[in-house]
Write a protein that holds these residues in place. Structure first.
Motif, PDB file in Angstrom:
ATOM      1  N   PRO A   5      19.224  38.005  31.368  1.00  0.00           N
ATOM      2  CA  PRO A   5      19.244  36.735  32.099  1.00  0.00           C
ATOM      3  C   PRO A   5      20.314  35.788  31.557  1.00  0.00           C
ATOM      4  CG  PRO A   5      16.993  37.382  31.627  1.00  0.00           C
ATOM      5  CD  PRO A   5      17.889  38.350  30.891  1.00  0.00           C
ATOM      6  N   GLY A   6      21.097  35.235  32.480  1.00  0.00           N
ATOM      7  CA  GLY A   6      22.157  34.302  32.102  1.00  0.00           C
ATOM      8  C   GLY A   6      23.458  34.968  31.685  1.00  0.00           C
ATOM      9  N   THR A   7      23.490  36.299  31.668  1.00  0.00           N
ATOM     10  CA  THR A   7      24.689  37.039  31.270  1.00  0.00           C
ATOM     11  C   THR A   7      25.123  37.951  32.411  1.00  0.00           C
ATOM     12  OG1 THR A   7      23.930  37.065  28.977  1.00  0.00           O
ATOM     13  CG2 THR A   7      25.649  38.644  29.561  1.00  0.00           C
ATOM     14  N   ALA A   8      26.394  37.851  32.795  1.00  0.00           N
ATOM     15  CA  ALA A   8      26.902  38.738  33.847  1.00  0.00           C
ATOM     16  C   ALA A   8      26.987  40.160  33.305  1.00  0.00           C
ATOM     17  CB  ALA A   8      28.274  38.272  34.307  1.00  0.00           C
ATOM     18  N   PRO A   9      26.629  41.162  34.105  1.00  0.00           N
ATOM     19  CA  PRO A   9      26.677  42.544  33.623  1.00  0.00           C
ATOM     20  C   PRO A   9      28.097  43.029  33.367  1.00  0.00           C
ATOM     21  CG  PRO A   9      26.041  42.479  35.933  1.00  0.00           C
ATOM     22  CD  PRO A   9      26.090  41.071  35.456  1.00  0.00           C
ATOM     23  N   VAL A  10      29.072  42.459  34.076  1.00  0.00           N
ATOM     24  CA  VAL A  10      30.483  42.773  33.841  1.00  0.00           C
ATOM     25  C   VAL A  10      31.252  41.462  33.783  1.00  0.00           C
ATOM     26  CG1 VAL A  10      30.403  45.035  34.988  1.00  0.00           C
ATOM     27  CG2 VAL A  10      31.079  43.013  36.293  1.00  0.00           C
ATOM     28  N   THR A  11      32.391  41.480  33.120  1.00  0.00           N
ATOM     29  CA  THR A  11      33.279  40.323  33.118  1.00  0.00           C
ATOM     30  C   THR A  11      34.565  40.709  33.831  1.00  0.00           C
ATOM     31  OG1 THR A  11      34.167  40.896  30.945  1.00  0.00           O
ATOM     32  CG2 THR A  11      32.325  39.349  30.994  1.00  0.00           C
ATOM     33  N   ILE A  12      35.228  39.718  34.378  1.00  0.00           N
ATOM     34  CA  ILE A  12      36.448  39.931  35.148  1.00  0.00           C
ATOM     35  C   ILE A  12      37.544  39.086  34.523  1.00  0.00           C
ATOM     36  CG2 ILE A  12      37.479  39.762  37.447  1.00  0.00           C
ATOM     37  CD1 ILE A  12      34.551  39.689  38.550  1.00  0.00           C
ATOM     38  N   THR A  13      38.659  39.721  34.156  1.00  0.00           N
ATOM     39  CA  THR A  13      39.778  38.969  33.594  1.00  0.00           C
ATOM     40  C   THR A  13      40.446  38.152  34.705  1.00  0.00           C
ATOM     41  OG1 THR A  13      41.450  40.667  33.982  1.00  0.00           O
ATOM     42  CG2 THR A  13      40.216  40.777  31.874  1.00  0.00           C
ATOM     43  N   PRO A  14      41.213  37.124  34.345  1.00  0.00           N
ATOM     44  CA  PRO A  14      41.925  36.340  35.367  1.00  0.00           C
ATOM     45  C   PRO A  14      42.846  37.208  36.241  1.00  0.00           C
ATOM     46  CG  PRO A  14      41.891  35.122  33.313  1.00  0.00           C
ATOM     47  CD  PRO A  14      41.341  36.493  33.013  1.00  0.00           C
ATOM     48  N   ALA A  15      43.503  38.197  35.658  1.00  0.00           N
ATOM     49  CA  ALA A  15      44.389  39.070  36.434  1.00  0.00           C
ATOM     50  C   ALA A  15      43.590  39.877  37.458  1.00  0.00           C
ATOM     51  CB  ALA A  15      45.163  40.008  35.508  1.00  0.00           C
ATOM     52  N   ALA A  16      42.427  40.405  37.058  1.00  0.00           N
ATOM     53  CA  ALA A  16      41.578  41.165  37.983  1.00  0.00           C
ATOM     54  C   ALA A  16      40.992  40.247  39.043  1.00  0.00           C
ATOM     55  CB  ALA A  16      40.471  41.881  37.221  1.00  0.00           C
ATOM     56  N   GLU A  17      40.597  39.053  38.645  1.00  0.00           N
ATOM     57  CA  GLU A  17      40.055  38.081  39.596  1.00  0.00           C
ATOM     58  C   GLU A  17      41.075  37.795  40.707  1.00  0.00           C
ATOM     59  OE1 GLU A  17      38.892  33.348  39.705  1.00  0.00           O
ATOM     60  OE2 GLU A  17      38.790  34.395  37.791  1.00  0.00           O
ATOM     61  N   LYS A  18      42.298  37.574  40.325  1.00  0.00           N
ATOM     62  CA  LYS A  18      43.364  37.281  41.294  1.00  0.00           C
ATOM     63  C   LYS A  18      43.579  38.466  42.250  1.00  0.00           C
ATOM     64  CE  LYS A  18      48.230  35.956  41.478  1.00  0.00           C
ATOM     65  NZ  LYS A  18      49.425  35.650  40.677  1.00  0.00           N
ATOM     66  N   GLN A  19      43.599  39.687  41.718  1.00  0.00           N
ATOM     67  CA  GLN A  19      43.831  40.873  42.542  1.00  0.00           C
ATOM     68  C   GLN A  19      42.645  41.156  43.467  1.00  0.00           C
ATOM     69  OE1 GLN A  19      46.517  42.364  43.086  1.00  0.00           O
ATOM     70  NE2 GLN A  19      45.940  44.265  44.067  1.00  0.00           N
ATOM     71  N   ILE A  20      41.426  41.019  42.960  1.00  0.00           N
ATOM     72  CA  ILE A  20      40.236  41.239  43.789  1.00  0.00           C
ATOM     73  C   ILE A  20      40.206  40.225  44.928  1.00  0.00           C
ATOM     74  CG2 ILE A  20      37.704  41.143  43.847  1.00  0.00           C
ATOM     75  CD1 ILE A  20      37.830  42.207  40.888  1.00  0.00           C
ATOM     76  N   ALA A  21      40.468  38.947  44.626  1.00  0.00           N
ATOM     77  CA  ALA A  21      40.473  37.907  45.653  1.00  0.00           C
ATOM     78  C   ALA A  21      41.545  38.194  46.703  1.00  0.00           C
ATOM     79  CB  ALA A  21      40.706  36.544  45.015  1.00  0.00           C
ATOM     80  N   ARG A  22      42.703  38.661  46.278  1.00  0.00           N
ATOM     81  CA  ARG A  22      43.788  38.996  47.210  1.00  0.00           C
ATOM     82  C   ARG A  22      43.358  40.136  48.138  1.00  0.00           C
ATOM     83  NH1 ARG A  22      47.705  42.356  48.191  1.00  0.00           N
ATOM     84  NH2 ARG A  22      47.422  43.702  46.410  1.00  0.00           N
TER      85      ARG A  22
END
Length: 124
Positions: A5-22
């Protein structure tokens, strides 16, 4: 399902965040579904696909404009994983920095996990 609880099961780096959003915007998708399948020389391979909606029991991780869905079968194997996106001269792509992996093939596309306690192995 396998989260703290309160912890994401995975983390996303800023570079991955940008690519996934794109990718999500370009295909009008709800998010990127990640999972595992049997295959490769080490036994398992990561899967990724854009999806229009989450499936029942999928864990959804949101970060900024990025959204990742984790298939139920993969949740326990991906807990603690960092999803990154690397750009290089010869190739670019997502990288999974997974603390649960015990072995991988030379190309890094195939991975192996320790058997779960109480599960049967090929020997028994």
């Amino acid at each position: 399902m396998f989260a703290i609880p309160g912890t994401a099961p995975v983390t996303i780096t800023p570079a991955a965040e940008k690519q996934i959003a794109r990718l999500m915007t370009g295909k009008n998708a709800f998010g990127l579904r990640i999972g595992l399948k049997k295959g490769g020389c080490a036994g398992m391979e990561y899967t990724m696909e854009l999806a229009k909606a989450p499936e029942p029991n999928e864990e959804v991780v949101e970060q900024g404009a990025a959204r990742v869905m984790i298939s139920p079968m993969a949740q326990m194997f991906l807990f603690g994983t960092q999803i990154d996106y690397e750009t290089g001269l010869l190739e670019s792509g997502f990288r999974f920095n997974n603390p649960n992996v015990t072995d991988s093939c030379g190309c890094g596309e195939s991975i192996r996990f320790e058997p779960l306690e109480g599960s049967r192995t090929q020997d028994g």
